[in-house]
Write a protein that holds these residues in place. Sequence first.
Motif, mmCIF file in Angstrom:
data_model
loop_
_atom_site.group_PDB
_atom_site.id
_atom_site.type_symbol
_atom_site.label_atom_id
_atom_site.label_comp_id
_atom_site.label_asym_id
_atom_site.label_seq_id
_atom_site.Cartn_x
_atom_site.Cartn_y
_atom_site.Cartn_z
ATOM 1 N N ASP A 159 0.862 -1.177 0.000
ATOM 2 C CA ASP A 159 0.000 0.000 0.000
ATOM 3 C C ASP A 159 0.900 1.228 0.000
ATOM 4 N N VAL A 160 0.359 2.357 -0.463
ATOM 5 C CA VAL A 160 1.157 3.584 -0.519
ATOM 6 C C VAL A 160 1.232 4.283 0.833
ATOM 7 N N ARG A 161 0.425 3.858 1.801
ATOM 8 C CA ARG A 161 0.400 4.525 3.107
ATOM 9 C C ARG A 161 1.228 3.744 4.119
ATOM 10 N N PRO A 162 2.236 4.355 4.690
ATOM 11 C CA PRO A 162 3.059 3.639 5.668
ATOM 12 C C PRO A 162 2.297 3.283 6.932
ATOM 13 N N SER A 163 1.207 4.029 7.200
ATOM 14 C CA SER A 163 0.456 3.822 8.436
ATOM 15 C C SER A 163 -0.204 2.455 8.511
ATOM 16 N N VAL A 164 -0.352 1.768 7.376
ATOM 17 C CA VAL A 164 -1.045 0.476 7.399
ATOM 18 C C VAL A 164 -0.099 -0.688 7.661
ATOM 19 N N LYS A 165 1.189 -0.418 7.731
ATOM 20 C CA LYS A 165 2.149 -1.515 7.917
ATOM 21 C C LYS A 165 1.844 -2.326 9.167
ATOM 22 N N ALA A 190 0.374 -10.901 7.826
ATOM 23 C CA ALA A 190 0.952 -10.764 6.488
ATOM 24 C C ALA A 190 2.267 -9.994 6.564
ATOM 25 N N LYS A 191 3.060 -10.097 5.516
ATOM 26 C CA LYS A 191 4.306 -9.342 5.410
ATOM 27 C C LYS A 191 4.062 -8.110 4.556
ATOM 28 N N PHE A 192 4.503 -6.948 5.034
ATOM 29 C CA PHE A 192 4.309 -5.706 4.295
ATOM 30 C C PHE A 192 5.437 -5.510 3.292
ATOM 31 N N ILE A 193 5.084 -5.222 2.045
ATOM 32 C CA ILE A 193 6.080 -4.937 1.012
ATOM 33 C C ILE A 193 6.488 -3.479 1.172
ATOM 34 N N ASP A 194 7.602 -3.268 1.828
ATOM 35 C CA ASP A 194 8.013 -1.919 2.220
ATOM 36 C C ASP A 194 8.856 -1.267 1.129
ATOM 37 N N VAL A 195 8.438 -0.052 0.724
ATOM 38 C CA VAL A 195 9.215 0.743 -0.235
ATOM 39 C C VAL A 195 9.567 2.051 0.460
ATOM 40 N N PRO A 196 10.806 2.265 0.848
ATOM 41 C CA PRO A 196 11.194 3.462 1.603
ATOM 42 C C PRO A 196 10.906 4.751 0.822
ATOM 43 N N TYR A 197 10.626 5.823 1.589
ATOM 44 C CA TYR A 197 10.393 7.138 0.980
ATOM 45 C C TYR A 197 11.700 7.906 0.965
ATOM 46 N N TYR A 218 -8.275 8.464 2.482
ATOM 47 C CA TYR A 218 -8.086 7.981 1.115
ATOM 48 C C TYR A 218 -6.637 8.182 0.677
ATOM 49 N N ALA A 219 -6.182 7.285 -0.191
ATOM 50 C CA ALA A 219 -4.832 7.435 -0.732
ATOM 51 C C ALA A 219 -4.802 8.578 -1.743
ATOM 52 N N ARG A 220 -3.625 9.233 -1.854
ATOM 53 C CA ARG A 220 -3.405 10.253 -2.878
ATOM 54 C C ARG A 220 -2.454 9.697 -3.924
ATOM 55 N N PRO A 221 -2.521 10.240 -5.152
ATOM 56 C CA PRO A 221 -1.558 9.794 -6.165
ATOM 57 C C PRO A 221 -0.129 10.031 -5.685
ATOM 58 N N MET A 222 0.717 9.024 -5.823
ATOM 59 C CA MET A 222 2.094 9.124 -5.362
ATOM 60 C C MET A 222 2.997 9.702 -6.453
ATOM 61 N N PRO A 223 4.112 10.336 -6.057
ATOM 62 C CA PRO A 223 5.085 10.822 -7.039
ATOM 63 C C PRO A 223 5.611 9.668 -7.889
ATOM 64 N N GLN A 224 5.955 9.986 -9.136
ATOM 65 C CA GLN A 224 6.374 8.941 -10.062
ATOM 66 C C GLN A 224 7.638 8.232 -9.595
ATOM 67 N N SER A 225 8.527 8.942 -8.913
ATOM 68 C CA SER A 225 9.769 8.325 -8.444
ATOM 69 C C SER A 225 9.487 7.161 -7.501
ATOM 70 N N TRP A 226 8.531 7.371 -6.586
ATOM 71 C CA TRP A 226 8.182 6.302 -5.640
ATOM 72 C C TRP A 226 7.445 5.173 -6.354
ATOM 73 N N LEU A 227 6.555 5.546 -7.268
ATOM 74 C CA LEU A 227 5.795 4.530 -8.002
ATOM 75 C C LEU A 227 6.717 3.610 -8.796
ATOM 76 N N ASP A 228 7.767 4.192 -9.354
ATOM 77 C CA ASP A 228 8.715 3.377 -10.127
ATOM 78 C C ASP A 228 9.403 2.349 -9.234
ATOM 79 N N ARG A 229 9.788 2.783 -8.030
ATOM 80 C CA ARG A 229 10.443 1.845 -7.117
ATOM 81 C C ARG A 229 9.467 0.795 -6.588
#
Length: 381
Positions: free
Chosen positions: A194-200, A208-215, A230-241
């Motif tokens: 998920d794009v929100r770190p708060s749900v980890k 479950a194991k959280f798929i962590d992508v650092p900011y 609600y989630a907001r659109p994430m920056p493309q740099s993070w989305l790519d990772r």
Amino acid sequence: MLIGVPAETMAGETRVAVTPETTKKLMAQGHSVRVQSGAGVAASVTDAAYQAAGADMTDAAGALGCDLVLKVRSPSALELTQMKPGAALVGMLNPFDAEGLQRLASARLTAFALEAAPRTTRAQSMDVLSSQANIAGYKAVIMAADRYQKFFPMLMTAAGTVKAARVVILGVGVAGLQAIATAKRLGAVIEASDVRPSVKEQVESLGAKFIDVPYETAEEKEAAEGVGGYARPMPQSWLDRQKLEVAKRVAQADVVISTALIPGRAAPVLITEEMVASMKPGSVIIDMAAGKGAVNADGSVGGNCPLTEADKTVVKHGVTLVGETNLAALVAADASALYARNVLDFLKLVLPKDAAGIEVPLDDDIVAACLMTQGGEIKKT
């Protein structure tokens, strides 16, 4: 007040807006309830059950012609012709459907869309998105288990050991969390993103194991926090990772369940065709955003995966993609029971005791957010 409950006419819609339980409570408040004959049959509620609760049975015109009409989905053009100007309507009316709202305004209805209720503590009891997403998340896993041609749990037998299924959940809102919980009960090994770190912590608390992508930037972290639940659109740099990390997990998965939606926007693409092609033959994708994604080059509308086809189950690259667009309606009895309680709690705000009719207290943040049309005008844009 005279309250009408018509049968739903949208294809595949099996839910009903009022149950015998909520009928009794409305009657106890001094209201009269008219239910269209057969309205609850698909949700395992008979006409006799409504009558025992005190409701009067009627036809479509009788239910739609009441002062207050309670529905699950927005009325069709034909239904609108049977509703009287000035009547009130409560249901899931799709606040982002400008044409639909214009039809409601032209019919001079006071219309409340329950999906527009704010994500606040006070509004939790009337949060239809959460109550129905909870059911959809459960059903998504059950459908995946049915389509997947192997066991979910690990089994140790005299004939050998069967490995547990690997399940990846993309999008950890209400539906995603319920999907994790259900898949865990079935014995699967689960990873979630998920794009929100708060749900980890929530993900890990369910096993479950959280798929962590650092900011890497402040912009990424700010976007990840979301707005109003609600989630907001994430920056493309993070989305790519994130795409790279998710792609690795999807290639190893037996089942992928995607739940990502952004209100008022096309569902984001989380599972590309290349990712589908990388999956093992026999794998299953349940795309809960089916029919809400971007328009493809051929004019079709996918979901979190562009290969998904709305309301169809298809096989692409050896992977089964399920595009069911109304999962909650496949568990109609419980979905109706929860939805009816949501409706009842909302009515307490606009149908106070001893009131002669509908009241619209615009100083109430929930009522103001849900009010879509009144007096021939659209209140939301």
